[in-house]
Design an enzyme around this catalytic site. Structure first.
Site, mmCIF file in Angstrom:
data_model
loop_
_atom_site.group_PDB
_atom_site.id
_atom_site.type_symbol
_atom_site.label_atom_id
_atom_site.label_comp_id
_atom_site.label_asym_id
_atom_site.label_seq_id
_atom_site.Cartn_x
_atom_site.Cartn_y
_atom_site.Cartn_z
ATOM 1 N N ASN A 168 0.820 -1.214 0.000
ATOM 2 C CA ASN A 168 0.000 0.000 0.000
ATOM 3 C C ASN A 168 0.855 1.266 0.000
ATOM 4 O O ASN A 168 2.017 1.245 0.373
ATOM 5 C CB ASN A 168 -0.935 -0.017 1.209
ATOM 6 C CG ASN A 168 -0.153 0.003 2.505
ATOM 7 O OD1 ASN A 168 0.366 1.034 2.906
ATOM 8 N ND2 ASN A 168 -0.027 -1.146 3.148
ATOM 9 N N LYS A 171 17.980 2.347 -17.040
ATOM 10 C CA LYS A 171 19.113 3.095 -16.492
ATOM 11 C C LYS A 171 19.097 3.065 -14.970
ATOM 12 O O LYS A 171 18.042 2.899 -14.358
ATOM 13 C CB LYS A 171 19.056 4.559 -16.959
ATOM 14 C CG LYS A 171 19.304 4.727 -18.449
ATOM 15 C CD LYS A 171 19.143 6.183 -18.872
ATOM 16 C CE LYS A 171 20.344 7.011 -18.456
ATOM 17 N NZ LYS A 171 20.244 8.397 -19.018
ATOM 18 N N LYS A 199 0.787 1.509 16.831
ATOM 19 C CA LYS A 199 1.359 2.716 16.217
ATOM 20 C C LYS A 199 0.239 3.654 15.800
ATOM 21 O O LYS A 199 -0.797 3.193 15.321
ATOM 22 C CB LYS A 199 2.199 2.337 14.997
ATOM 23 C CG LYS A 199 2.888 3.521 14.319
ATOM 24 C CD LYS A 199 3.916 3.033 13.306
ATOM 25 C CE LYS A 199 3.322 2.800 11.942
ATOM 26 N NZ LYS A 199 4.330 2.335 10.964
ATOM 27 N N LYS A 233 -0.617 7.655 13.851
ATOM 28 C CA LYS A 233 -0.108 8.756 13.046
ATOM 29 C C LYS A 233 0.066 10.001 13.911
ATOM 30 O O LYS A 233 -0.681 10.218 14.865
ATOM 31 C CB LYS A 233 -1.077 9.056 11.902
ATOM 32 C CG LYS A 233 -1.277 7.884 10.946
ATOM 33 C CD LYS A 233 0.022 7.462 10.311
ATOM 34 C CE LYS A 233 -0.155 6.249 9.419
ATOM 35 N NZ LYS A 233 1.152 5.772 8.916
ATOM 36 N N ASP A 245 4.154 7.947 13.897
ATOM 37 C CA ASP A 245 4.562 8.007 12.491
ATOM 38 C C ASP A 245 4.098 9.321 11.870
ATOM 39 O O ASP A 245 2.906 9.580 11.773
ATOM 40 C CB ASP A 245 3.924 6.817 11.752
ATOM 41 C CG ASP A 245 4.320 6.749 10.282
ATOM 42 O OD1 ASP A 245 5.120 7.600 9.826
ATOM 43 O OD2 ASP A 245 3.830 5.836 9.595
ATOM 44 N N ALA A 246 5.068 10.146 11.431
ATOM 45 C CA ALA A 246 4.744 11.443 10.825
ATOM 46 C C ALA A 246 4.620 11.366 9.306
ATOM 47 O O ALA A 246 4.316 12.380 8.661
ATOM 48 C CB ALA A 246 5.806 12.466 11.204
ATOM 49 N N GLU A 272 8.790 7.806 13.729
ATOM 50 C CA GLU A 272 8.935 7.319 12.350
ATOM 51 C C GLU A 272 8.806 8.432 11.315
ATOM 52 O O GLU A 272 7.896 9.256 11.398
ATOM 53 C CB GLU A 272 7.855 6.243 12.108
ATOM 54 C CG GLU A 272 7.808 5.687 10.697
ATOM 55 C CD GLU A 272 6.870 4.490 10.593
ATOM 56 O OE1 GLU A 272 6.720 3.758 11.595
ATOM 57 O OE2 GLU A 272 6.276 4.287 9.516
ATOM 58 N N GLU A 326 10.551 3.273 4.613
ATOM 59 C CA GLU A 326 9.489 2.691 3.783
ATOM 60 C C GLU A 326 9.380 3.366 2.427
ATOM 61 O O GLU A 326 8.788 2.802 1.511
ATOM 62 C CB GLU A 326 8.138 2.758 4.513
ATOM 63 C CG GLU A 326 7.556 4.153 4.610
ATOM 64 C CD GLU A 326 6.194 4.180 5.305
ATOM 65 O OE1 GLU A 326 6.150 3.898 6.511
ATOM 66 O OE2 GLU A 326 5.200 4.479 4.651
ATOM 67 N N ASP A 334 10.439 -1.695 2.408
ATOM 68 C CA ASP A 334 9.357 -2.627 2.062
ATOM 69 C C ASP A 334 9.664 -3.218 0.690
ATOM 70 O O ASP A 334 9.537 -2.541 -0.332
ATOM 71 C CB ASP A 334 8.036 -1.856 2.036
ATOM 72 C CG ASP A 334 6.840 -2.727 1.681
ATOM 73 O OD1 ASP A 334 7.026 -3.853 1.187
ATOM 74 O OD2 ASP A 334 5.710 -2.249 1.888
ATOM 75 N N HIS A 336 7.807 -2.157 6.444
ATOM 76 C CA HIS A 336 6.491 -1.549 6.216
ATOM 77 C C HIS A 336 5.612 -2.526 5.431
ATOM 78 O O HIS A 336 6.106 -3.385 4.709
ATOM 79 C CB HIS A 336 6.708 -0.272 5.389
ATOM 80 C CG HIS A 336 5.488 0.271 4.719
ATOM 81 N ND1 HIS A 336 5.128 -0.080 3.441
ATOM 82 C CD2 HIS A 336 4.554 1.153 5.145
ATOM 83 C CE1 HIS A 336 4.019 0.579 3.103
ATOM 84 N NE2 HIS A 336 3.650 1.327 4.119
ATOM 85 N N GLU A 394 5.218 -5.123 10.128
ATOM 86 C CA GLU A 394 4.072 -4.254 10.395
ATOM 87 C C GLU A 394 2.772 -5.040 10.193
ATOM 88 O O GLU A 394 2.739 -6.058 9.499
ATOM 89 C CB GLU A 394 4.111 -3.054 9.445
ATOM 90 C CG GLU A 394 3.072 -2.002 9.741
ATOM 91 C CD GLU A 394 3.343 -0.680 9.005
ATOM 92 O OE1 GLU A 394 4.051 -0.681 7.990
ATOM 93 O OE2 GLU A 394 2.836 0.349 9.491
ATOM 94 N N SER A 395 1.700 -4.570 10.792
ATOM 95 C CA SER A 395 0.375 -5.140 10.547
ATOM 96 C C SER A 395 -0.639 -4.005 10.579
ATOM 97 O O SER A 395 -0.519 -3.094 11.388
ATOM 98 C CB SER A 395 0.036 -6.169 11.623
ATOM 99 O OG SER A 395 -1.263 -6.685 11.417
#
Ligand code: MG
Length: 392
Positions: free
Chosen positions: A53, A100, A181, A183, A212-213, A240, A266, A293, A323, A342-343
């Site tokens: 995701n 490339k 976790k 946000k 997590d920001a 994070e 991630e 990830d 992630h 992660e979950s």
């Protein structure tokens, strides 16, 4: 053996959630099926893949560049030396023909999608779960029996207040998770601290909260949050993605003053980008966490290179908690000896989550004993995949 067909389709994620940076309502996912000429139980063996995701479907790249290269290759170019199985590293080289270096972006996601299906197929041909294949090939046969997982949530929904957040966290704990976790950065600092305090009240002394920001902060804001988190450091597992994923200087400045561990990676899509983080991002191998990830970043073939790079720089795979919340990384964690995975309970379904019949217990989850990644152990996910090969 040979590949007889490769199918790709772009499907909707249909999610109403939002992190500090984007909302997911229009998010799409590429799904792929790689069909082999090996028949078991009357059906061809098929490898399934999707990408993680957070990135939109790279279906154009898959259909117009990668699938034609794989299907146009001499079959021997894609196989192990004895011809008995597909070789994901060799297939990777074929996919990356005439590409490339640098500028990874959506191409890394496209390769990662097909890479997942190649590994799924390779493990099915060997009749092993993928984690067992990885342990046998890369870790002297040693595999972890289960994997640490934490529940990632705490998104900002319209109208979701502190009570809504508390209800969500209680649900995670009821489902068997220990660590959670949420946000940060989608609300002012004072409001985020209220959210953090509300969650910490629900956790026991052995449990922790990560924040997590999503790469949202400029340097002053990132530093202000690092200072504001300091009083909670005993129960904050990590801080994070404070700033832009490629702003290694910002990361280093935050890592320097933060007593809370730092987690990031991630949105780094190549071994080279990860190497730059290790070189210049101020990350500490005895304290911090890496979240690259593989299903977004050129797949497990590239992730093996990243693990080698980390070891060269004194990092243990035990500092990695990828992630994504999907089964590919669960197998990698058990097979290669990562710290965990992660979950996302209840979101990013049906792609996220693990086998239907294996619950999370005391913050850990076991792996299904079926060949491949175990996509067949998720009934709702198989409903998405079966039409790809006209099986329904
Ligand atoms: Mg994150």
């Amino acid at each position: 053996m040979k590949i007889t067909a490769i199918h790709e389709e772009t499907v909707s994620l249909r999610s109403s959630l939002r992190n500090a940076y984007i909302n997911f309502s229009e998010m799409t996912v590429s799904i792929v099926a790689i069909v082999s000429d090996i028949v078991r139980n009357g059906r061809p063996l098929i490898g399934y893949g999707f990408h993680s995701n957070g990135r939109y479907s790279p279906g154009e790249i898959i259909r117009h560049r990668l699938i034609p290269r794989l299907m146009g290759a001499n079959p021997g170019e894609l196989l192990e030396d004895d011809g008995s199985n597909i070789s994901p590293p060799r297939a990777w080289q074929v996919m990356m023909t005439n590409e490339k270096p640098g500028g990874h972006g959506e191409r890394a996601v496209a390769v990662g999608t097909l890479d997942m299906a190649l590994w799924d197929l390779a493990a099915k041909i060997e009749e092993k779960p993928l984690y067992r294949l990885l342990a046998d090939r890369y870790r002297g046969g040693e595999a972890d029996p289960d994997v640490y997982v934490y529940a990632a949530g705490g998104y900002y929904y319209p109208g979701k207040g502190i009570e809504g957040l508390e209800d969500e966290i209680r649900r995670f704990l009821d489902q068997g998770y220990l660590d959670v976790k949420i946000k940060i950065g989608g609300a002012p600092l004072a409001a985020d601290l209220e959210r953090i305090e509300a969650v910490l009240k629900l956790l026991g002394s052995q449990q922790s909260l990560a924040v997590d920001a999503n790469g949202r902060f400029d340097l002053p804001t990132a530093l202000a949050y690092a200072e504001a988190l300091t009083p909670y450091r005993k129960q904050i597992k990590w801080y994070e993605e404070a700033g832009d994923p490629l702003d290694y200087e910002l990361n280093a400045r935050v890592a320097e003053i933060s007593p809370v561990p730092i987690a990031t990676g991630e949105n780094l899509f190549s071994t080279q980008d990860s190497r730059n983080l290790i070189r210049y991002g101020g990350m500490k191998p005895e304290r911090d966490y890496l979240q690259m990830d593989p299903a977004l970043s050129y797949g497990l073939v590239e992730y093996l290179r990243t693990i080698d790079m980390l070891k060269e720089h004194g990092w243990s795979p035990r500092r990695c908690i990828p992630h994504g919340g999907h089964q590919l990384t669960l197998h990698i964690a058990a097979g290669l000896g990562l710290n965990g995975n992660e979950s996302y309970p209840g979101v990013f379904e049906p792609f996220g989550g693990f086998a239907d019949d294996i619950p999370v217990e005391s913050g850990r989850v076991r792996l299904p004993d079926v060949p491949g990644i175990g996509i067949e152990t998720k009934a709702e996910l198989m409903k998405v995949f079966l039409p790809l090969t006209n099986q329904v």
